[in-house]
Design a protein around this motif. Sequence first.
Motif, PDB file in Angstrom:
ATOM      1  N   TYR A 114      46.443  33.130  58.920  1.00  0.00           N
ATOM      2  CA  TYR A 114      46.991  32.623  57.664  1.00  0.00           C
ATOM      3  C   TYR A 114      47.665  33.781  56.946  1.00  0.00           C
ATOM      4  CZ  TYR A 114      44.452  28.376  58.626  1.00  0.00           C
ATOM      5  OH  TYR A 114      44.011  27.224  59.210  1.00  0.00           O
TER       6      TYR A 114
ATOM      7  N   PRO B 246      49.437  35.934  53.974  1.00  0.00           N
ATOM      8  CA  PRO B 246      49.499  36.039  52.512  1.00  0.00           C
ATOM      9  C   PRO B 246      50.840  35.511  52.026  1.00  0.00           C
ATOM     10  CG  PRO B 246      48.780  38.113  53.498  1.00  0.00           C
ATOM     11  CD  PRO B 246      49.222  37.225  54.617  1.00  0.00           C
TER      12      PRO B 246
ATOM     13  N   GLU C 220      52.911  29.091  56.614  1.00  0.00           N
ATOM     14  CA  GLU C 220      51.648  29.489  56.021  1.00  0.00           C
ATOM     15  C   GLU C 220      50.723  30.080  57.075  1.00  0.00           C
ATOM     16  OE1 GLU C 220      48.246  27.168  53.465  1.00  0.00           O
ATOM     17  OE2 GLU C 220      50.295  26.397  53.404  1.00  0.00           O
TER      18      GLU C 220
ATOM     19  N   ILE D 255      43.829  46.332  51.451  1.00  0.00           N
ATOM     20  CA  ILE D 255      43.849  45.054  52.170  1.00  0.00           C
ATOM     21  C   ILE D 255      42.582  44.942  53.010  1.00  0.00           C
ATOM     22  CG2 ILE D 255      45.040  43.756  54.001  1.00  0.00           C
ATOM     23  CD1 ILE D 255      47.645  45.032  52.947  1.00  0.00           C
TER      24      ILE D 255
ATOM     25  N   VAL E 109      37.700  37.315  59.033  1.00  0.00           N
ATOM     26  CA  VAL E 109      37.720  36.560  60.278  1.00  0.00           C
ATOM     27  C   VAL E 109      36.680  35.453  60.134  1.00  0.00           C
ATOM     28  CG1 VAL E 109      37.383  36.641  62.781  1.00  0.00           C
ATOM     29  CG2 VAL E 109      38.380  38.610  61.598  1.00  0.00           C
ATOM     30  N   ASP E 110      37.114  34.236  60.343  1.00  0.00           N
ATOM     31  CA  ASP E 110      36.235  33.078  60.175  1.00  0.00           C
ATOM     32  C   ASP E 110      35.521  33.102  58.822  1.00  0.00           C
ATOM     33  OD1 ASP E 110      37.078  32.195  62.651  1.00  0.00           O
ATOM     34  OD2 ASP E 110      35.536  33.349  63.697  1.00  0.00           O
ATOM     35  N   ASN E 111      36.322  33.369  57.797  1.00  0.00           N
ATOM     36  CA  ASN E 111      35.887  33.252  56.410  1.00  0.00           C
ATOM     37  C   ASN E 111      34.894  34.315  55.968  1.00  0.00           C
ATOM     38  OD1 ASN E 111      37.479  30.882  55.922  1.00  0.00           O
ATOM     39  ND2 ASN E 111      36.008  29.811  57.231  1.00  0.00           N
ATOM     40  N   GLU E 112      34.798  35.385  56.733  1.00  0.00           N
ATOM     41  CA  GLU E 112      33.966  36.478  56.269  1.00  0.00           C
ATOM     42  C   GLU E 112      34.777  37.761  56.271  1.00  0.00           C
ATOM     43  OE1 GLU E 112      30.271  37.165  58.286  1.00  0.00           O
ATOM     44  OE2 GLU E 112      29.738  38.674  56.800  1.00  0.00           O
ATOM     45  N   ILE E 113      34.785  38.442  55.132  1.00  0.00           N
ATOM     46  CA  ILE E 113      35.488  39.722  55.053  1.00  0.00           C
ATOM     47  C   ILE E 113      34.676  40.735  55.843  1.00  0.00           C
ATOM     48  CG2 ILE E 113      36.171  41.586  53.500  1.00  0.00           C
ATOM     49  CD1 ILE E 113      36.781  39.358  51.425  1.00  0.00           C
TER      50      ILE E 113
ATOM     51  N   GLU F 149      39.862  31.961  62.702  1.00  0.00           N
ATOM     52  CA  GLU F 149      40.824  31.889  61.595  1.00  0.00           C
ATOM     53  C   GLU F 149      40.837  33.248  60.918  1.00  0.00           C
ATOM     54  OE1 GLU F 149      39.953  28.789  58.837  1.00  0.00           O
ATOM     55  OE2 GLU F 149      40.088  27.205  60.341  1.00  0.00           O
TER      56      GLU F 149
ATOM     57  N   HIS G  33      42.403  35.740  57.848  1.00  0.00           N
ATOM     58  CA  HIS G  33      43.110  35.881  56.570  1.00  0.00           C
ATOM     59  C   HIS G  33      43.213  37.352  56.219  1.00  0.00           C
ATOM     60  CE1 HIS G  33      41.539  31.725  56.132  1.00  0.00           C
ATOM     61  NE2 HIS G  33      42.646  31.521  55.451  1.00  0.00           N
ATOM     62  N   PHE G  34      44.360  37.761  55.720  1.00  0.00           N
ATOM     63  CA  PHE G  34      44.474  39.097  55.136  1.00  0.00           C
ATOM     64  C   PHE G  34      44.427  38.937  53.627  1.00  0.00           C
ATOM     65  CE2 PHE G  34      46.449  39.402  59.308  1.00  0.00           C
ATOM     66  CZ  PHE G  34      45.740  40.468  59.830  1.00  0.00           C
ATOM     67  N   VAL G  35      43.478  39.612  53.001  1.00  0.00           N
ATOM     68  CA  VAL G  35      43.243  39.402  51.568  1.00  0.00           C
ATOM     69  C   VAL G  35      43.243  40.740  50.842  1.00  0.00           C
ATOM     70  CG1 VAL G  35      41.914  37.309  51.998  1.00  0.00           C
ATOM     71  CG2 VAL G  35      40.710  39.488  51.825  1.00  0.00           C
ATOM     72  N   GLN G  36      43.318  40.657  49.521  1.00  0.00           N
ATOM     73  CA  GLN G  36      43.209  41.857  48.697  1.00  0.00           C
ATOM     74  C   GLN G  36      41.779  42.403  48.815  1.00  0.00           C
ATOM     75  OE1 GLN G  36      45.182  42.894  45.487  1.00  0.00           O
ATOM     76  NE2 GLN G  36      46.937  42.188  46.651  1.00  0.00           N
TER      77      GLN G  36
ATOM     78  N   MET H 136      41.660  36.279  42.202  1.00  0.00           N
ATOM     79  CA  MET H 136      40.873  35.565  43.218  1.00  0.00           C
ATOM     80  C   MET H 136      39.715  34.790  42.591  1.00  0.00           C
ATOM     81  SD  MET H 136      41.450  38.426  46.097  1.00  0.00           S
ATOM     82  CE  MET H 136      40.153  39.087  46.549  1.00  0.00           C
TER      83      MET H 136
ATOM     84  N   PRO I 214      40.433  32.472  52.515  1.00  0.00           N
ATOM     85  CA  PRO I 214      39.178  32.134  53.192  1.00  0.00           C
ATOM     86  C   PRO I 214      38.429  30.975  52.531  1.00  0.00           C
ATOM     87  CG  PRO I 214      39.372  34.503  52.915  1.00  0.00           C
ATOM     88  CD  PRO I 214      40.489  33.883  52.134  1.00  0.00           C
ATOM     89  N   LYS I 215      37.590  30.342  53.334  1.00  0.00           N
ATOM     90  CA  LYS I 215      36.748  29.251  52.826  1.00  0.00           C
ATOM     91  C   LYS I 215      35.351  29.801  52.544  1.00  0.00           C
ATOM     92  CE  LYS I 215      39.186  25.792  55.637  1.00  0.00           C
ATOM     93  NZ  LYS I 215      39.839  26.572  56.714  1.00  0.00           N
TER      94      LYS I 215
END
Lengths: 89, 158, 746
Positions: free
Chosen positions: A5, A7, A18, A55, A59-63, A77, A79-82, C341, C415-416
């Motif tokens: 996903y 940013p 997306e 950043i 991975v799979d909703n765990e940072i 899944e 995500h790259f997040v702040q 966030m 993320p979820k």
Amino acid sequence: MATVYLPTLLRPLAGGRESVQVEGATVRQIIDNLEQQHPGIKERLVENNRLKPNISVAVDNEILPLGLIESVNPDSEIHFVQAITGGKN
Amino acid sequence: MERKVHVQTTINGEPAEFLCEPRQSLLECLRDILNLTGTKEGCNDGNCGACTVTMDGRIVTSCLVLGVEAEGAEITTIEGIARGNELHPLQKAFLEEAALQCGICTPGFIVAAKALLDQEPHPTEERIRWWLANNLCRCTGYDKIVKAVQKAAQEVTL
Amino acid sequence: MSTQYNVIGTRPIRHDGADKVTGRALYGADIQLNGLLHGAILRSPHAHARIKRIDTSKAEALPGVKAVATAADFPAAGDKIVDLGEGATPLSYIRGNVLAQGKVLYRGHAIAGVAATSAHIAEEAASLIEVEYEVLPCTLTAPDAMKDGAPILHEDLHMQEFGKKTDKVNNVADHFRFSIGDAEKGFEEADLIIEREFHTSTVHQGYIEPHNATVLWNNDGRVQVWTSTQGSFVVRDTTACILDLPVAQVKVTPMEIGGGFGGKIPVYLEPVAAVLSKKSGRPVKIVMTRKDVFEASGPTPGSYIRAKIGAKRDGTFTAAQAYLAYEAGAYPGAMVGPGAMCIFAAYDIKNVTVDGYDVVVNKPSTAAYRAPGATNAAFAAESVVDEIAEKLGIDPVDIRLKNAAKEGTQRVDGPKYRRVGCVEVLQAIKASEHYNAPLGGPNRGRGIGIGFWFNVGLPSSCTISVNADGSVNLVEGSTDIGGTRTSIAMQAAEVLGIPAEQVHPSVVDTDSIGFTAVTGGSRTTFATGWAAIEAARDIVRQMKERAAKLWETEPAEVNFENGVFSKNGKSMPFAELASKIGETGGPIVGRGAVNPRGVGGSFAGAIADVEVDPETGKTQVVRFTSIQDVGKAIHPAYVEGQMQGGSVQGIGWGLNEEYYMDTTGTMRNSSLLDYRMPTALDLPMIETIIVEVPNPGHPFGVRGVGEANIVPPPAALANAIHQAAGVRLRTLPMKPSTIMEAVWAK
């Protein structure tokens, strides 16, 4: 293939999408393959062979703490997040 | 540097004497000259209460008292609250009620609360809050401090 | 799952308790050393100025002065980027904040340090340093600093957009956008849309102990630091970085710390004291004045926020949008990312867009403050939610429950959620005696709010050694600000099956324990506790080997339960086996070193009852309850303490506290008389409801508890004031004058 996903501000590099499907067994491989598909993304995420310090990767909703060397499953899944910093008393 | 002044006083029941500059506060004298570092500095302008001691039975912020004013006075600091090896009921209650977190304000609170209980063994919650309004605590929200003083008040009168 | 614990969930007396109630505990400023010099810092009287010239000769000539230091004494910084536990920062920014180079960027910015034989002489000497300034116009709020033509703080600051440096030189360091779904389409589906603007003031963490540092640059080249800090390794690494030394050439001994709340992560004094010590050949102690703490440490950002939520008639939120501009102070890093966030983190909304801006202004460089960024954001979002509930005629708890985030809800950053306790917190509010009690008087109102904080993991180390008397010594590197020695020791005790009192915890210097990240991010009980669990498990493993030797069997055959080793009818309690470790092979030391996954975020709620004096606008908090999902309360009294303390900081932030700045950038209330933190007399008892939704990611289900509790109070108070006085306040603090002006304007 893992689902990455993007940013919001990186989506123009992938034609506005997306999320994209990417091969890779580690976050590093995922980013390298992402770069092949959509040039320009890697330099927004990686610096000095590490994820940029502001950043984090989920991975799979765990940072996860280890950044590029974290493993990724074929159905993961990503995500790259702040990055989050914190303070308490 | 100004000439130092010789001060004779009583601290925690023991005679004490020291040399200080006229401009030095009692707080500085306690901490830097007498090595009684239990009394803390939080603001150095009388607004936080961390440096609270009693002087002739009254609570004072020792940052606003000059060292030379201690001449002939009786001073009690946090180091003088426990009876030998036995903690004062307030000290015990602060521990049992978890009334401290970082603990920097604790000496001032205990000295101030003891002065209250010494003169009013049965203070109401409102009275405790009024009395301790001179002492700032940023960790606890005061709830457990007030409860500790209430608990100690019961112990003291038993 | 109901797990029976022996130690966890009990309330033992803290291990450092006796020292802290007798005045014996040594805090940073308490250290006395032979030959100790006292330092003072010269600070800028201007909010923005170019330094044309510094002349230290008169200061150096004053009798008793032993050394003077300016930025010229630091090695050149280059453009190195360093990650020192509070995000990545260019070294030039960190060093420039410790001693100004070329320009001063806020009033109070440090310019030079002096070491002398007494603090008074050092202060006198500092006042003798001559500085020639070219005073520049200043900019003090995010909206002003973002305007074209605003005074520019950093001529080399280009706005970044998710890793891309733009051409724009301005006061915006970073812009980012989070989006999920299609906000525009979501708003089209709404029956009601509320959009409001909010302003919040700069506030300070307000720890009672001022910053301090004592440094000895020893004759062997090692630099020894004694200080009060949330992270001794951060101090070590930052100091080494600024002085261009290998990290382990610096040794940091953490003294007891008198509060931090995020504000004692940055380094201010240590590198200056180090240079002064090197120059004088003596140890140097510097302690900030309270004015310095306000003007020159790291308060938390003031902010401008626009929040917009769309809802259907039944209360379902269809879309949300927010714009957040946070004031970083003099250097970038306003914690606007976490704010963005968190702003809608409590809700399951499919269509959301959030834009965040990190803006530099001529105020002190901001630092973390308990859930940094989230309190400002929740004030905005929860005020809008309350207004929607009112307009739709829905109970404020019910509308939140209808939209509450739960496992699987996607956050705006992507993320979820895993298992979280937002719903449980709201249910606890709804079921509470407080929420259902009558208000009990005129001019009163009740408001609620909820909020979220992520919490973090990060590295921690712990070693445990077994004593022959059956006790253990636990060594760790997390400075203890609120009783974490005990909450960590209790987790080790639980694993070892011994009482908490049989664990002797020590917080040690950076030479004596493995790397441990800051006491921050609500991580200490979670992560250092986890390191202690690992170390204790290592002990159990080794003790099983010893028992196996005694019983002439294999370690795998030995059971261990409730503190007793056993095998086929033979059994031995932990203490008895401990007495035999000498004869069975020698010392036993367990180690734990973790960088844990499984961090569990925490939701908190607040119920506030207020009474607003209709003539003066003064708000009295008459009843207050804090509700929080803590995962598992290791030491419930300390958990309550965190909830009460965070609540009261939130009450101060909501009602009284602000940096009252004049147009020149001078803080006009830089004392604890005028910066009005709550006193005992301002408050009722703070009731607590501990909600336990175990964090599946931690062996005992722990979620960090230190931060989420500060997030809801300002919003809950605003909503209560609305009910009490009939006005919606969108500016913090909600002081009497703000309330009266709103009432008169109605």
